[in-house]
Design a protein around this motif. Structure first.
Motif, PDB file in Angstrom:
ATOM      1  N   PHE A 210       5.315  -2.392   2.616  1.00 17.78           N
ATOM      2  CA  PHE A 210       5.888  -1.076   2.471  1.00 17.78           C
ATOM      3  C   PHE A 210       6.252  -0.193   3.744  1.00 17.78           C
ATOM      4  O   PHE A 210       7.226   0.385   3.804  1.00 17.78           O
ATOM      5  CB  PHE A 210       4.758  -0.244   1.721  1.00 17.78           C
ATOM      6  CG  PHE A 210       5.007  -0.554   0.070  1.00 17.78           C
ATOM      7  CD1 PHE A 210       5.912  -0.223  -0.597  1.00 17.78           C
ATOM      8  CD2 PHE A 210       3.864  -1.195  -0.614  1.00 17.78           C
ATOM      9  CE1 PHE A 210       6.153  -0.606  -1.948  1.00 17.78           C
ATOM     10  CE2 PHE A 210       3.949  -1.546  -1.863  1.00 17.78           C
ATOM     11  CZ  PHE A 210       5.197  -1.185  -2.649  1.00 17.78           C
ATOM     12  N   SER A 211       5.392  -0.331   4.925  1.00 19.98           N
ATOM     13  CA  SER A 211       5.656   0.195   5.942  1.00 19.98           C
ATOM     14  C   SER A 211       6.977  -0.269   6.775  1.00 19.98           C
ATOM     15  O   SER A 211       7.612   0.621   7.084  1.00 19.98           O
ATOM     16  CB  SER A 211       4.247  -0.110   6.952  1.00 19.98           C
ATOM     17  OG  SER A 211       3.434   0.633   6.604  1.00 19.98           O
TER      18      SER A 211
ATOM     19  N   ASP B  33       7.374   4.326  -6.212  1.00 17.66           N
ATOM     20  CA  ASP B  33       8.468   4.256  -6.989  1.00 17.66           C
ATOM     21  C   ASP B  33       8.198   3.163  -8.009  1.00 17.66           C
ATOM     22  O   ASP B  33       8.184   1.932  -7.674  1.00 17.66           O
ATOM     23  CB  ASP B  33       9.710   4.014  -6.181  1.00 17.66           C
ATOM     24  CG  ASP B  33      11.000   3.959  -7.110  1.00 17.66           C
ATOM     25  OD1 ASP B  33      11.016   3.934  -8.272  1.00 17.66           O
ATOM     26  OD2 ASP B  33      12.050   3.802  -6.458  1.00 17.66           O
TER      27      ASP B  33
ATOM     28  N   ASP C 188       0.507  -3.326   2.450  1.00 18.99           N
ATOM     29  CA  ASP C 188       0.679  -2.191   3.356  1.00 18.99           C
ATOM     30  C   ASP C 188       1.796  -2.475   4.367  1.00 18.99           C
ATOM     31  O   ASP C 188       2.868  -1.649   4.496  1.00 18.99           O
ATOM     32  CB  ASP C 188      -0.637  -1.785   4.111  1.00 18.99           C
ATOM     33  CG  ASP C 188      -1.430  -1.142   2.919  1.00 18.99           C
ATOM     34  OD1 ASP C 188      -0.946  -0.566   1.982  1.00 18.99           O
ATOM     35  OD2 ASP C 188      -2.819  -1.008   3.386  1.00 18.99           O
TER      36      ASP C 188
ATOM     37  N   LEU D 200       9.530  -1.677   4.887  1.00 20.25           N
ATOM     38  CA  LEU D 200      10.555  -1.132   4.229  1.00 20.25           C
ATOM     39  C   LEU D 200      10.783   0.379   4.419  1.00 20.25           C
ATOM     40  O   LEU D 200      11.831   0.910   4.105  1.00 20.25           O
ATOM     41  CB  LEU D 200      10.501  -1.463   2.841  1.00 20.25           C
ATOM     42  CG  LEU D 200      10.305  -2.976   2.309  1.00 20.25           C
ATOM     43  CD1 LEU D 200       9.991  -3.169   0.828  1.00 20.25           C
ATOM     44  CD2 LEU D 200      11.998  -3.250   2.406  1.00 20.25           C
ATOM     45  N   GLU D 201       9.768   1.094   4.511  1.00 19.43           N
ATOM     46  CA  GLU D 201       9.991   2.600   4.500  1.00 19.43           C
ATOM     47  C   GLU D 201      10.565   3.060   6.159  1.00 19.43           C
ATOM     48  O   GLU D 201      11.129   3.922   6.204  1.00 19.43           O
ATOM     49  CB  GLU D 201       8.601   3.192   4.286  1.00 19.43           C
ATOM     50  CG  GLU D 201       7.962   3.469   3.165  1.00 19.43           C
ATOM     51  CD  GLU D 201       6.651   3.647   2.752  1.00 19.43           C
ATOM     52  OE1 GLU D 201       6.407   3.941   1.684  1.00 19.43           O
ATOM     53  OE2 GLU D 201       5.883   3.655   3.799  1.00 19.43           O
ATOM     54  N   ASP D 202      10.040   2.229   7.223  1.00 23.01           N
ATOM     55  CA  ASP D 202      10.804   2.486   8.269  1.00 23.01           C
ATOM     56  C   ASP D 202      12.302   1.895   8.425  1.00 23.01           C
ATOM     57  O   ASP D 202      12.972   2.808   9.072  1.00 23.01           O
ATOM     58  CB  ASP D 202       9.948   1.264   9.356  1.00 23.01           C
ATOM     59  CG  ASP D 202       8.657   1.751   9.681  1.00 23.01           C
ATOM     60  OD1 ASP D 202       8.451   3.042   9.483  1.00 23.01           O
ATOM     61  OD2 ASP D 202       7.939   1.188  10.362  1.00 23.01           O
TER      62      ASP D 202
ATOM     63  N   PRO E 158      13.853   4.835   5.020  1.00 16.65           N
ATOM     64  CA  PRO E 158      13.349   5.928   5.011  1.00 16.65           C
ATOM     65  C   PRO E 158      13.020   6.690   3.554  1.00 16.65           C
ATOM     66  O   PRO E 158      12.329   7.261   3.202  1.00 16.65           O
ATOM     67  CB  PRO E 158      13.551   7.078   6.017  1.00 16.65           C
ATOM     68  CG  PRO E 158      14.420   6.395   6.711  1.00 16.65           C
ATOM     69  CD  PRO E 158      15.002   5.169   6.083  1.00 16.65           C
ATOM     70  N   TYR E 159      14.131   6.663   2.876  1.00 14.53           N
ATOM     71  CA  TYR E 159      14.390   7.157   1.656  1.00 14.53           C
ATOM     72  C   TYR E 159      13.510   6.199   0.677  1.00 14.53           C
ATOM     73  O   TYR E 159      13.147   6.885  -0.848  1.00 14.53           O
ATOM     74  CB  TYR E 159      15.891   7.195   1.188  1.00 14.53           C
ATOM     75  CG  TYR E 159      16.652   5.760   1.186  1.00 14.53           C
ATOM     76  CD1 TYR E 159      16.471   5.079  -0.142  1.00 14.53           C
ATOM     77  CD2 TYR E 159      17.331   5.552   2.274  1.00 14.53           C
ATOM     78  CE1 TYR E 159      17.194   3.955  -0.150  1.00 14.53           C
ATOM     79  CE2 TYR E 159      18.048   4.159   2.184  1.00 14.53           C
ATOM     80  CZ  TYR E 159      17.753   3.501   1.110  1.00 14.53           C
ATOM     81  OH  TYR E 159      18.423   2.353   0.967  1.00 14.53           O
ATOM     82  N   LEU E 160      12.818   5.173   0.785  1.00 11.63           N
ATOM     83  CA  LEU E 160      12.299   4.620  -0.094  1.00 11.63           C
ATOM     84  C   LEU E 160      10.891   5.030  -0.311  1.00 11.63           C
ATOM     85  O   LEU E 160      10.216   5.664   0.481  1.00 11.63           O
ATOM     86  CB  LEU E 160      11.933   3.108   0.090  1.00 11.63           C
ATOM     87  CG  LEU E 160      13.308   2.034   0.128  1.00 11.63           C
ATOM     88  CD1 LEU E 160      12.986   0.648   0.538  1.00 11.63           C
ATOM     89  CD2 LEU E 160      13.868   2.011  -1.285  1.00 11.63           C
ATOM     90  N   ASN E 161      10.167   4.953  -1.408  1.00 10.16           N
ATOM     91  CA  ASN E 161       8.738   5.384  -1.564  1.00 10.16           C
ATOM     92  C   ASN E 161       8.128   4.360  -2.447  1.00 10.16           C
ATOM     93  O   ASN E 161       8.608   3.610  -3.367  1.00 10.16           O
ATOM     94  CB  ASN E 161       9.013   6.531  -2.925  1.00 10.16           C
ATOM     95  CG  ASN E 161       7.708   7.290  -3.169  1.00 10.16           C
ATOM     96  OD1 ASN E 161       6.581   6.871  -2.755  1.00 10.16           O
ATOM     97  ND2 ASN E 161       7.768   8.233  -4.089  1.00 10.16           N
ATOM     98  N   ARG E 162       6.959   4.254  -1.814  1.00 14.88           N
ATOM     99  CA  ARG E 162       6.263   3.020  -2.045  1.00 14.88           C
ATOM    100  C   ARG E 162       5.496   3.334  -3.627  1.00 14.88           C
ATOM    101  O   ARG E 162       4.824   2.281  -4.356  1.00 14.88           O
ATOM    102  CB  ARG E 162       5.057   2.825  -1.152  1.00 14.88           C
ATOM    103  CG  ARG E 162       3.978   3.751  -0.906  1.00 14.88           C
ATOM    104  CD  ARG E 162       2.983   3.529  -0.026  1.00 14.88           C
ATOM    105  NE  ARG E 162       3.318   3.122   1.258  1.00 14.88           N
ATOM    106  CZ  ARG E 162       2.783   2.472   2.282  1.00 14.88           C
ATOM    107  NH1 ARG E 162       1.651   1.928   1.874  1.00 14.88           N
ATOM    108  NH2 ARG E 162       3.281   2.185   3.441  1.00 14.88           N
TER     109      ARG E 162
END
Length: 114
Positions: free
Chosen positions: A46-47, A60, A43, A49-51, A54-58
């Motif tokens: 992924f958090s 995917d 978690d 990476l997403e921060d 922002p275009y990444l989707n866990r």
């Protein structure tokens, strides 16, 4: 020196005694709920990476496959090195206790002769 060489170098009896007496280092996460620790780390990854992206989707599948492949390689390397370290520690402990046992036998034999 890489971290695996350092781990093998520290696989000795005194390290085991230190671990038994003092436990894990303060920096190490303690506890035995390994599944929860893995989930928390995933978690957190992924958090982060997403921060940053922002275009990444866990969810995917390509991203999940890449991260899974990365994790599997690391798991295998750490498991194998940990296993080898455990065997080395066992060998060191066995040698130390064999030596102590032999010294005790010899000192008992000498006392008996006197």
């Amino acid at each position: 020196m890489n971290r695996f060489d350092e781990m093998f170098k520290r696989a000795d009896f005194s390290s085991l005694i230190q671990f038994v007496m003092y436990g894990m280092s303060d920096e190490a996460e303690t506890g035995t709920d390994y599944e929860k620790r893995v989930e928390n780390s995933l978690d957190n990854l992924f958090s982060t990476l997403e921060d940053k992206f922002p275009y990444l989707n866990r969810n995917d599948p390509v991203l999940c496959e890449a991260l899974s492949s990365f994790a599997i390689i690391h798991d295998e390397a750490y498991f194998e090195s940990g296993f080898i370290t455990g065997i080395k520690m066992y060998k060191n402990i066995e040698q130390r206790f064999s030596k102590i046992h032999l010294e005790n036998l010899l000192s008992t034999d000498e006392e008996t002769e006197n």
